[in-house]
Design a protein around this motif. Structure first.
Motif, PDB file in Angstrom:
ATOM      1  N   PHE A 186      -4.200-111.937  53.090  1.00  0.00           N
ATOM      2  CA  PHE A 186      -3.654-113.175  53.105  1.00  0.00           C
ATOM      3  C   PHE A 186      -3.200-113.672  54.511  1.00  0.00           C
ATOM      4  O   PHE A 186      -3.671-114.949  54.687  1.00  0.00           O
ATOM      5  N   ASP A 187      -3.076-113.091  55.429  1.00  0.00           N
ATOM      6  CA  ASP A 187      -2.981-113.329  56.837  1.00  0.00           C
ATOM      7  C   ASP A 187      -4.238-113.915  57.254  1.00  0.00           C
ATOM      8  O   ASP A 187      -4.241-114.783  58.106  1.00  0.00           O
ATOM      9  N   ALA A 188      -5.128-112.928  57.105  1.00  0.00           N
ATOM     10  CA  ALA A 188      -6.473-113.207  57.650  1.00  0.00           C
ATOM     11  C   ALA A 188      -7.056-114.483  57.197  1.00  0.00           C
ATOM     12  O   ALA A 188      -7.877-115.092  57.484  1.00  0.00           O
ATOM     13  N   MET A 189      -6.732-114.893  55.765  1.00  0.00           N
ATOM     14  CA  MET A 189      -7.108-116.095  55.263  1.00  0.00           C
ATOM     15  C   MET A 189      -6.323-117.366  55.592  1.00  0.00           C
ATOM     16  O   MET A 189      -6.758-118.643  55.244  1.00  0.00           O
ATOM     17  N   GLY A 190      -5.391-117.012  56.395  1.00  0.00           N
ATOM     18  CA  GLY A 190      -4.419-118.010  56.885  1.00  0.00           C
ATOM     19  C   GLY A 190      -3.505-118.750  55.913  1.00  0.00           C
ATOM     20  O   GLY A 190      -3.045-119.875  56.150  1.00  0.00           O
TER      21      GLY A 190
ATOM     22  N   THR B 235     -15.434-107.614  44.434  1.00  0.00           N
ATOM     23  CA  THR B 235     -14.255-106.845  44.263  1.00  0.00           C
ATOM     24  C   THR B 235     -12.975-107.461  44.190  1.00  0.00           C
ATOM     25  O   THR B 235     -12.597-108.857  44.705  1.00  0.00           O
ATOM     26  N   TRP B 236     -12.119-107.039  43.374  1.00  0.00           N
ATOM     27  CA  TRP B 236     -10.725-107.531  43.067  1.00  0.00           C
ATOM     28  C   TRP B 236      -9.717-106.861  43.566  1.00  0.00           C
ATOM     29  O   TRP B 236      -9.640-105.518  43.384  1.00  0.00           O
ATOM     30  N   ILE B 237      -9.100-107.061  44.966  1.00  0.00           N
ATOM     31  CA  ILE B 237      -8.121-106.472  45.503  1.00  0.00           C
ATOM     32  C   ILE B 237      -6.771-107.057  45.312  1.00  0.00           C
ATOM     33  O   ILE B 237      -6.584-108.262  45.196  1.00  0.00           O
ATOM     34  N   SER B 238      -5.793-106.227  44.987  1.00  0.00           N
ATOM     35  CA  SER B 238      -4.556-106.761  44.574  1.00  0.00           C
ATOM     36  C   SER B 238      -3.328-105.386  44.956  1.00  0.00           C
ATOM     37  O   SER B 238      -3.735-104.195  44.668  1.00  0.00           O
TER      38      SER B 238
ATOM     39  N   ALA C  28      -1.173-103.837  53.190  1.00  0.00           N
ATOM     40  CA  ALA C  28      -2.594-104.517  52.990  1.00  0.00           C
ATOM     41  C   ALA C  28      -2.931-105.778  52.448  1.00  0.00           C
ATOM     42  O   ALA C  28      -3.772-106.624  52.917  1.00  0.00           O
ATOM     43  N   GLN C  29      -2.078-106.106  51.640  1.00  0.00           N
ATOM     44  CA  GLN C  29      -2.270-107.280  50.657  1.00  0.00           C
ATOM     45  C   GLN C  29      -1.642-108.723  51.830  1.00  0.00           C
ATOM     46  O   GLN C  29      -2.289-109.612  51.865  1.00  0.00           O
ATOM     47  N   TYR C  30      -0.669-108.167  52.303  1.00  0.00           N
ATOM     48  CA  TYR C  30      -0.138-109.196  53.437  1.00  0.00           C
ATOM     49  C   TYR C  30      -1.456-109.559  54.634  1.00  0.00           C
ATOM     50  O   TYR C  30      -1.667-110.576  54.839  1.00  0.00           O
TER      51      TYR C  30
END
Length: 311
Positions: A236-240, A161-164, A231-233
């Protein structure tokens, strides 16, 4: 011969420009500036002059640019915090009598409504260059296809899935190699002072379009899921990934900060990067390469990334 100073010469863009100029027999005309001269020790053997210089230490730049006629000012990587770095390099160039500054800027920055954080960095740097007294050429590069296909692509293929938050906005993504070829053409040519070039790919495409190309080339299912900025933030937050810039930090191969990326996605979504030009062909004599070609040439790598999740 015209002497050319290249800032950030150990980075990907700087290496590409240096390689091409050396191949043209211009090694002795090059002054390469880097924070880590040991990385460029091999360039000395190729005839180049290598000098220490740090954007964050302006006192190191004045001597580093002495003797240069033209400067390739490659924008720093600290999005949202690099204007002062660029200011130091521009001041050093003006003080040393550099005749022309060629700057790697970004498309779509003239519109003050453009929400992309990169806009401020580039429009302010362009203003400083124009006020410096040096001649100038602005190379406004579009979004690198390399960033989406080679850097983000494997992770996208793994998830399927490409999420953006870019929505259905379109842009003409460009190969970094085409940007480099344009820079070399300007650095070695004449008649480019006072000109601004939009360095873009050949087609306006949405991320949905690119996801479809990746799915077709790899034979692997891939869906596109548009999300809002919050949702995009959260992703990225979850990815660190930090919200603000941090030097030399990369998370899962992503070296940027989320304020940069989320505002960038919004700019695409709202149409501020829907820009396509013929400037690559005008500068290099050939048409720019497409995102589809990059996907096709890297289809096996992308396919392997998709398979690795089930391995």
């Amino acid at each position: 011969m015209t002497r050319i100073v290249i800032t950030g010469a150990s980075g990907n863009y700087g290496r590409g420009v240096t390689d091409r100029l050396i191949a043209q027999g211009r090694g002795a005309d090059l002054i390469l500036i880097t924070r880590k001269p040991e990385k460029l020790a091999h360039r000395v053997a190729q005839g180049c002059t290598v000098r220490y210089g740090d954007f964050d230490l302006p006192e190191t730049l004045a001597g580093a640019v002495v003797g240069a006629d033209r400067m390739l000012l490659i924008s720093g990587t600290r999005v949202g915090a690099r204007v002062e770095q660029h200011r130091a390099a521009i001041a050093a160039a003006a003080s040393a009598g550099v005749r022309q500054i060629v700057y790697t800027s970004f498309v779509g920055i003239d519109d003050p409504a453009n929400p992309a954080e990169v806009r401020h960095d580039h429009i302010e740097t362009e203003r400083l260059i124009r006020a410096s007294g040096c001649g100038w050429t602005m190379l406004r590069d579009a979004h690198y296809a390399d960033a989406m296909v080679l850097m983000a692509g494997p992770g996208v293929m793994q998830t399927g899935t490409w999420i953006s938050n870019a929505g259905e906005g379109r842009e003409a993504m460009v190969w970094r190699e085409d940007c480099i070829d344009c820079a070399v053409a300007v650095l070695t040519g004449e008649g480019h002072e006072g000109r601004t070039y939009d360095i873009t790919g050949p087609e306006l495409q949405s991320f949905r379009d690119v996801a479809a190309l990746m799915a077709k080339a790899t034979g692997q299912p891939l869906t596109y899921e548009p999300v809002d900025d919050e949702a995009q933030y959260a992703i990225f937050d979850a990815m660190g990934i930090p919200r603000r810039p941090v030097d030399d930090q990369s998370v899962n191969g992503i070296p940027w900060n989320s304020d940069d990326m989320v505002s960038f996605g919004r700019a695409i979504r709202e149409g501020f990067l829907e820009i396509r030009s013929d400037h690559v062909e005008r500068l290099t004599g050939r048409k720019p390469r497409s995102t589809g070609q990059m996907i096709a040439e890297n289809a096996e790598m992308l396919r392997e990334a998709a398979r690795s999740i089930s391995a």
